[in-house]
Scaffold this motif. Structure first.
Motif, PDB file in Angstrom:
ATOM      1  N   SER A   1     -14.755 -28.507 -24.810  1.00 12.77           N
ATOM      2  CA  SER A   1     -16.058 -28.104 -24.272  1.00 12.77           C
ATOM      3  C   SER A   1     -16.052 -26.843 -23.418  1.00 12.77           C
ATOM      4  CB  SER A   1     -16.642 -29.248 -23.424  1.00 12.77           C
ATOM      5  OG  SER A   1     -15.775 -29.558 -22.342  1.00 12.77           O
ATOM      6  N   GLN A   2     -14.877 -26.379 -22.978  1.00  7.05           N
ATOM      7  CA  GLN A   2     -14.858 -25.288 -22.004  1.00  7.05           C
ATOM      8  C   GLN A   2     -14.195 -24.013 -22.503  1.00  7.05           C
ATOM      9  OE1 GLN A   2     -16.417 -25.576 -19.004  1.00  7.05           O
ATOM     10  NE2 GLN A   2     -17.073 -27.599 -19.707  1.00  7.05           N
ATOM     11  N   LEU A   3     -13.854 -23.952 -23.776  1.00  5.91           N
ATOM     12  CA  LEU A   3     -13.112 -22.792 -24.268  1.00  5.91           C
ATOM     13  C   LEU A   3     -13.901 -21.502 -24.125  1.00  5.91           C
ATOM     14  CD1 LEU A   3     -10.383 -22.109 -25.551  1.00  5.91           C
ATOM     15  CD2 LEU A   3     -11.451 -22.362 -27.788  1.00  5.91           C
ATOM     16  N   THR A   4     -15.187 -21.544 -24.403  1.00  6.65           N
ATOM     17  CA  THR A   4     -16.001 -20.331 -24.330  1.00  6.65           C
ATOM     18  C   THR A   4     -16.323 -19.921 -22.897  1.00  6.65           C
ATOM     19  OG1 THR A   4     -17.997 -21.697 -24.550  1.00  6.65           O
ATOM     20  CG2 THR A   4     -17.065 -20.762 -26.560  1.00  6.65           C
ATOM     21  N   SER A   5     -16.086 -20.801 -21.910  1.00  2.00           N
ATOM     22  CA  SER A   5     -16.336 -20.446 -20.519  1.00  2.00           C
ATOM     23  C   SER A   5     -15.175 -19.675 -19.911  1.00  2.00           C
ATOM     24  CB  SER A   5     -16.605 -21.703 -19.686  1.00  2.00           C
ATOM     25  OG  SER A   5     -15.443 -22.505 -19.589  1.00  2.00           O
ATOM     26  N   LEU A   6     -14.026 -19.628 -20.601  1.00  7.49           N
ATOM     27  CA  LEU A   6     -12.874 -18.890 -20.099  1.00  7.49           C
ATOM     28  C   LEU A   6     -13.051 -17.397 -20.351  1.00  7.49           C
ATOM     29  CD1 LEU A   6      -9.908 -21.117 -21.355  1.00  7.49           C
ATOM     30  CD2 LEU A   6     -11.081 -21.213 -19.150  1.00  7.49           C
ATOM     31  N   SER A   7     -12.514 -16.602 -19.451  1.00  7.93           N
ATOM     32  CA  SER A   7     -12.518 -15.154 -19.651  1.00  7.93           C
ATOM     33  C   SER A   7     -11.531 -14.786 -20.753  1.00  7.93           C
ATOM     34  CB  SER A   7     -12.125 -14.455 -18.349  1.00  7.93           C
ATOM     35  OG  SER A   7     -10.794 -14.786 -17.981  1.00  7.93           O
ATOM     36  N   GLY A   8     -11.540 -13.522 -21.158  1.00  8.52           N
ATOM     37  CA  GLY A   8     -10.626 -13.083 -22.208  1.00  8.52           C
ATOM     38  C   GLY A   8      -9.172 -13.277 -21.835  1.00  8.52           C
ATOM     39  N   VAL A   9      -8.817 -12.924 -20.594  1.00  6.12           N
ATOM     40  CA  VAL A   9      -7.437 -13.091 -20.128  1.00  6.12           C
ATOM     41  C   VAL A   9      -7.071 -14.569 -20.078  1.00  6.12           C
ATOM     42  CG1 VAL A   9      -5.877 -12.736 -18.179  1.00  6.12           C
ATOM     43  CG2 VAL A   9      -7.473 -10.937 -18.827  1.00  6.12           C
ATOM     44  N   ALA A  10      -7.989 -15.407 -19.604  1.00  8.35           N
ATOM     45  CA  ALA A  10      -7.724 -16.845 -19.524  1.00  8.35           C
ATOM     46  C   ALA A  10      -7.548 -17.442 -20.917  1.00  8.35           C
ATOM     47  CB  ALA A  10      -8.861 -17.544 -18.782  1.00  8.35           C
ATOM     48  N   GLN A  11      -8.324 -16.962 -21.893  1.00  8.09           N
ATOM     49  CA  GLN A  11      -8.176 -17.459 -23.249  1.00  8.09           C
ATOM     50  C   GLN A  11      -6.814 -17.078 -23.828  1.00  8.09           C
ATOM     51  OE1 GLN A  11     -11.566 -15.930 -25.342  1.00  8.09           O
ATOM     52  NE2 GLN A  11     -13.008 -17.325 -24.361  1.00  8.09           N
TER      53      GLN A  11
END
Length: 374
Positions: A142-152
């Protein structure tokens, strides 16, 4: 992040930033050629039973060219891991408090916390491994798209280390299979249905990540457990009461089923009705029993069947060897090292409370995510 450019170090060379400083890397085109030769996956990814593809055949050629262009810049292996044991957390989101948070090294988003806390070392600790895996699974759902690019990128980097660890030591493959299944389902939905509006980065990068996840799933599917040759004491040599005691220590029904497949004796012990009754009572409430009561023809309650039925309808009680902790006095999220706490009375962070232990509370994976919801 890698950069391409002419500077005093060497005109035209490619450099990446690592924990040990800037290092020159080899030609990314050669690296891509080697990867493509090793991969057996096709560029057309099957997303459902109807054999629908993400891109049409005409778009595949363009997609392949774009991947080569974007691969090096977005390579997850170029990311470094942070080693911080604690971070300051502030749940207020006003502009003034937001500035104060960063002056005090605070982090207000899930991605920032995920970047800074030392999850890379935590997966090497057997007490924290299941905790980190569960957190990654919840983020995948549920939270993958809430991460920033670096966090992803860090997310997939840590996931890569987890998969390689499982392939090397052959431990906890079932946990990782469940995680990758949830992640692949989420990626299919995002890449195919939702569109670029919720994806950070080029869509081709996400297609490559999906292919990587599918490759990991195939590797785990082909994983062969090596039979260890040991002339010492084995499970079969233990008396029945000790074997039964071991089974009663498990809190996961699937672990009991798996252990029951080792020997005929363990198979018989794993069918004990009292064992499954205690497991149901540990995880579920009595009201939940009544809603899903299963009785055999002889009038006995089928506790084993009830456990797996209840597991589908209700969450089981979570149990971890070690978790993140939150200090209510300092608003700090940290890893608590029990060994240092016993030897040096180290609380794991610079706590100013008179009685630090009274301010600590364990943070479950779901609670970790809830801390960063405003």
């Amino acid at each position: 992040m890698p950069f391409l450019g002419q500077d005093w170090r060497s005109p035209g060379w490619s450099w990446i930033k690592t924990e040990d400083g800037w290092k020159r890397c080899e030609s990314w085109s050669r690296e891509l050629e080697r990867e493509n030769n090793q991969r057996n996956l096709s560029h057309s990814i099957i997303l459902n039973s109807d054999d629908e593809e993400i891109f049409s055949n005409e778009e595949q050629e363009y997609t392949s060219k774009k991947r080569k262009k974007d691969h090096f810049r977005n390579d997850t292996n170029t990311q470094c891991f942070y080693r911080e044991k604690w971070i300051y957390v502030h749940k207020e989101s006003t502009r003034e408090l937001f500035c104060v948070c960063f002056q005090r090294h605070g982090y207000c988003t899930l991605g920032e916390a995920f970047n800074r806390l030392d999850f890379s070392s935590a997966i090497q600790d057997i007490r924290r491994f299941n905790y980190v895996v569960k957190l990654l699974q919840l983020i995948a759902k549920s939270q993958l798209t809430s991460l920033s690019g670096v966090a992803q990128k860090n997310y997939f980097n840590i996931l890569d280390k987890i998969v390689q660890k499982v392939l090397d030591d052959h431990q906890n493959p079932r946990l990782i299979k469940d995680l990758l299944q949830d992640l692949s389902s989420t990626l299919c939905i995002l890449v195919r249905g939702v569109g670029k509006s919720v994806l950070v980065g080029n869509s081709n990068i996400w297609v490559c990540r999906l292919e990587t996840v599918l490759a990991w799933q195939q590797q785990l599917q082909n994983l062969q457990m090596t039979k260890q040759v040991n002339d010492g004491l084995t499970l079969s040599d233990l008396p029945l009461h000790m074997l039964n005691n071991i089974l009663y220590r498990f809190s996961d029904g699937w672990d009991i089923v798996t252990l029951g497949q080792v020997t005929p004796t363990l198979s018989a012990l794993s069918e004990d009705r009292q064992l499954w009754k205690r497991l149901c009572q540990y995880h579920f409430a009595e009201k939940q029993f009544c809603r899903h009561l299963i009785v055999s023809e002889k009038g006995h309650v089928e506790w084993k069947l009830m456990y797996f039925v209840l597991e589908k309808h209700y969450p089981t009680r979570e149990q971890y060897g070690d978790t993140l902790h939150f200090c209510r006095h300092c608003s700090i999220l940290f890893w608590k090292d029990c060994r240092l706490a016993l030897l040096f009375k180290d609380s794991g962070h610079p706590c100013t409370a008179a009685d630090p232990d009274s301010c600590f509370m364990p943070v479950s994976p779901q609670h970790f995510i809830d801390l960063f919801r405003f």
